[in-house]
Design an enzyme around this catalytic site. Structure first.
Site, short mmCIF file in Angstrom:
data_model
loop_
_atom_site.label_atom_id
_atom_site.label_comp_id
_atom_site.label_asym_id
_atom_site.label_seq_id
_atom_site.Cartn_x
_atom_site.Cartn_y
_atom_site.Cartn_z
N SER A 179 0.82 -1.22 0.00
CA SER A 179 0.00 0.00 0.00
C SER A 179 0.85 1.26 0.00
O SER A 179 0.35 2.33 -0.34
CB SER A 179 -0.86 0.05 1.27
OG SER A 179 -1.72 -1.05 1.34
N HIS A 182 -0.81 -2.50 -7.20
CA HIS A 182 -1.61 -2.19 -6.00
C HIS A 182 -3.10 -2.27 -6.31
O HIS A 182 -3.64 -1.39 -6.98
CB HIS A 182 -1.21 -0.79 -5.51
CG HIS A 182 -1.90 -0.37 -4.25
ND1 HIS A 182 -2.07 0.95 -3.91
CD2 HIS A 182 -2.47 -1.10 -3.25
CE1 HIS A 182 -2.72 1.02 -2.76
NE2 HIS A 182 -2.98 -0.20 -2.34
N GLU A 198 -3.15 0.52 -9.12
CA GLU A 198 -2.11 1.55 -9.14
C GLU A 198 -0.80 0.83 -9.46
O GLU A 198 -0.43 -0.13 -8.77
CB GLU A 198 -2.05 2.20 -7.74
CG GLU A 198 -1.34 3.53 -7.67
CD GLU A 198 -1.45 4.17 -6.27
OE1 GLU A 198 -1.55 3.43 -5.26
OE2 GLU A 198 -1.43 5.40 -6.19
N ASN A 216 -2.79 6.20 -1.17
CA ASN A 216 -2.78 6.28 0.30
C ASN A 216 -2.26 7.60 0.83
O ASN A 216 -2.50 7.93 1.98
CB ASN A 216 -2.03 5.08 0.88
CG ASN A 216 -2.96 3.88 0.90
OD1 ASN A 216 -4.08 3.97 1.41
ND2 ASN A 216 -2.53 2.77 0.33
N1 LIG Z 1 -6.44 -4.29 3.35
C1 LIG Z 1 -6.53 -3.51 2.29
O1 LIG Z 1 -7.55 -2.86 2.08
C2 LIG Z 1 -5.38 -3.42 1.32
C3 LIG Z 1 -5.58 -2.79 0.09
C4 LIG Z 1 -4.53 -2.75 -0.83
C5 LIG Z 1 -3.30 -3.27 -0.48
N2 LIG Z 1 -3.14 -3.87 0.75
C6 LIG Z 1 -1.82 -4.44 1.06
O2 LIG Z 1 -1.90 -5.84 0.87
C7 LIG Z 1 -1.03 -6.51 1.80
C8 LIG Z 1 -1.85 -7.49 2.63
O3 LIG Z 1 -2.86 -6.78 3.33
P1 LIG Z 1 -4.13 -7.56 3.96
O4 LIG Z 1 -5.10 -6.52 4.36
O5 LIG Z 1 -4.55 -8.65 3.05
O6 LIG Z 1 -3.44 -8.18 5.27
P2 LIG Z 1 -3.94 -9.41 6.17
O7 LIG Z 1 -3.35 -9.17 7.52
O8 LIG Z 1 -5.40 -9.61 6.04
O9 LIG Z 1 -3.24 -10.66 5.47
C9 LIG Z 1 -1.85 -10.80 5.40
C10 LIG Z 1 -1.54 -12.28 5.25
O10 LIG Z 1 -0.12 -12.42 5.07
C11 LIG Z 1 0.25 -13.62 5.70
N3 LIG Z 1 1.69 -13.62 5.93
C12 LIG Z 1 2.39 -13.07 6.93
N4 LIG Z 1 3.71 -13.33 6.78
C13 LIG Z 1 3.84 -14.06 5.64
C14 LIG Z 1 4.95 -14.65 4.96
N5 LIG Z 1 6.18 -14.52 5.42
N6 LIG Z 1 4.71 -15.34 3.83
C15 LIG Z 1 3.44 -15.49 3.36
N7 LIG Z 1 2.36 -14.96 3.97
C16 LIG Z 1 2.56 -14.25 5.09
C17 LIG Z 1 -0.58 -13.65 6.98
O11 LIG Z 1 -0.65 -14.95 7.52
C18 LIG Z 1 -1.92 -13.13 6.48
O12 LIG Z 1 -2.79 -14.18 6.09
C19 LIG Z 1 -0.34 -5.42 2.62
O13 LIG Z 1 0.88 -5.09 2.00
C20 LIG Z 1 -1.33 -4.26 2.50
O14 LIG Z 1 -0.74 -3.02 2.68
C21 LIG Z 1 -4.14 -3.96 1.65
#
Ligand SMILES: NC(=O)c1ccc[n+]([C@@H]2O[C@H](COP(=O)([O-])OP(=O)(O)OC[C@H]3O[C@@H](n4cnc5c(N)ncnc54)[C@H](O)[C@@H]3O)[C@@H](O)[C@H]2O)c1
Length: 276
Positions: free
Chosen positions: A111, A132, A144, A182
């Site tokens: 993000s 993104h 993005e 963001n």
């Molecule tokens: N939540 C949103 O709205 C959103 C939107 C766009 C981008 N993002 C980005 O996407 C990414 C994930 O966000 P999210 O909301 O899905 O988080 P989340 O916490 O829901 O999920 C993250 C997952 O990553 C896993 N994980 C942790 N360490 C790991 C590793 N070493 N190898 C493999 N998997 C691993 C965790 O077990 C978890 O299931 C982040 O970089 C976030 O900034 C999030």
């Protein structure tokens, strides 16, 4: 986000290999993908029997891998969507770089983090890029695209084309903290949290004002719950540290909720309560 991105790829006929360090998260991801595909199928003009066939047909393209090493052997593109933590993402990219064929593109759904810093953990900086997606990935129409310092034109073109094939519009942003999305969204959410912290209005009223006053589909507090309050804090810390400006510091109320394990929808409570 991983489940949403996987669902989107499956909907569009791609084969997907899903990996998470947490096996339970893979199971939850598979269940979410199945539900999401069923919701999608219900919107297509199919009769009841064909709906199940369509969902099963898409799910046939889904496999799981218990290790990162087993992920890359055949992949053309790998999209990383682990926690918003630079050290963790660099470790993952180092492993993927060793495991995947040299032509595989390694994309990150970060993000806010520096694409150049993630790419520097690999020996293929030309083939590392920010891709993104927005939440929910199967629904929102934007990707993005962010190039690191060394990302090649060919990689940027391939990812822009892939986004188009997935039904998204790609918009390119430079590799600055929080990119465009963001840098705009997080101060908006943070200001809503400050309004709650200062007692300007109740959470419900703050969100009603944004929904009806600005025609936003979700209010900022419900959106923060959807994104994940831990992710919001992580993004704001990247903005504050990267832009060296305290106006991006997360509101203490947001940090308090995260410390209390109230992460939003994914934990069942944040600014609002959610039934699982
Ligand atoms: N939540 C949103 O709205 C959103 C939107 C766009 C981008 N993002 C980005 O996407 C990414 C994930 O966000 P999210 O909301 O899905 O988080 P989340 O916490 O829901 O999920 C993250 C997952 O990553 C896993 N994980 C942790 N360490 C790991 C590793 N070493 N190898 C493999 N998997 C691993 C965790 O077990 C978890 O299931 C982040 O970089 C976030 O900034 C999030």
């Amino acid at each position: 986000m991983g489940a949403g991105i996987a669902q989107l790829a499956l909907e569009n006929g791609h084969e997907v290999v899903l990996h998470d360090v947490d096996e339970a998260a893979i199971e939850r991801g598979r269940a979410r993908i199945r539900d999401g595909l069923a919701r999608r199928a219900a919107k297509l003009d199919l009769d009841a029997d064909t709906i199940d066939d369509w969902v099963d047909g898409r799910l046939a393209g889904l496999r799981e891998s218990a290790s990162l090493d087993g992920l890359g052997a055949e992949a053309e593109v790998i999209v990383e969507a682990a926690l918003e933590d630079l050290a963790l993402k660099r470790t993952i990219f180092r492993t993927l770089d060793a495991a995947a064929p040299p032509e595989t593109i390694l994309a990150t759904n970060t993000s806010a983090l520096s694409i150049a810093a993630i790419a520097a953990a690999t020996n293929r900086q030309g083939r590392v890029i920010g891709m993104h997606f927005f939440n929910p990935a199967p629904v929102l129409k934007l990707v993005e695209v962010i190039r690191g310092l060394e990302t090649s034109d060919e990689t940027a073109r391939a990812i822009t084309e892939l986004a188009g094939e997935l039904g998204k519009t790609a918009a390119e942003a430079r590799d600055f903290p929080g990119f465009v999305s963001n840098r705009i969204l997080m101060p908006f959410i943070n200001e809503a949290v400050w309004a709650l912290h200062d007692g300007v209005a109740e959470a419900e009223a703050i969100d009603t004002i944004a929904r009806l006053g600005f025609a936003h589909p979700l209010g900022p507090l419900a959106l923060a719950d959807l994104i994940g309050l831990d992710t919001c804090v992580a993004i704001m810390e990247v903005l504050r540290d990267g832009l060296d400006d305290e106006r991006y510091a997360p509101c203490p109320l947001l940090q308090q909720l995260v410390s209390a394990g109230k992460l939003g929808r994914k934990s069942g409570a944040g600014f609002f309560i959610y039934q699982s």
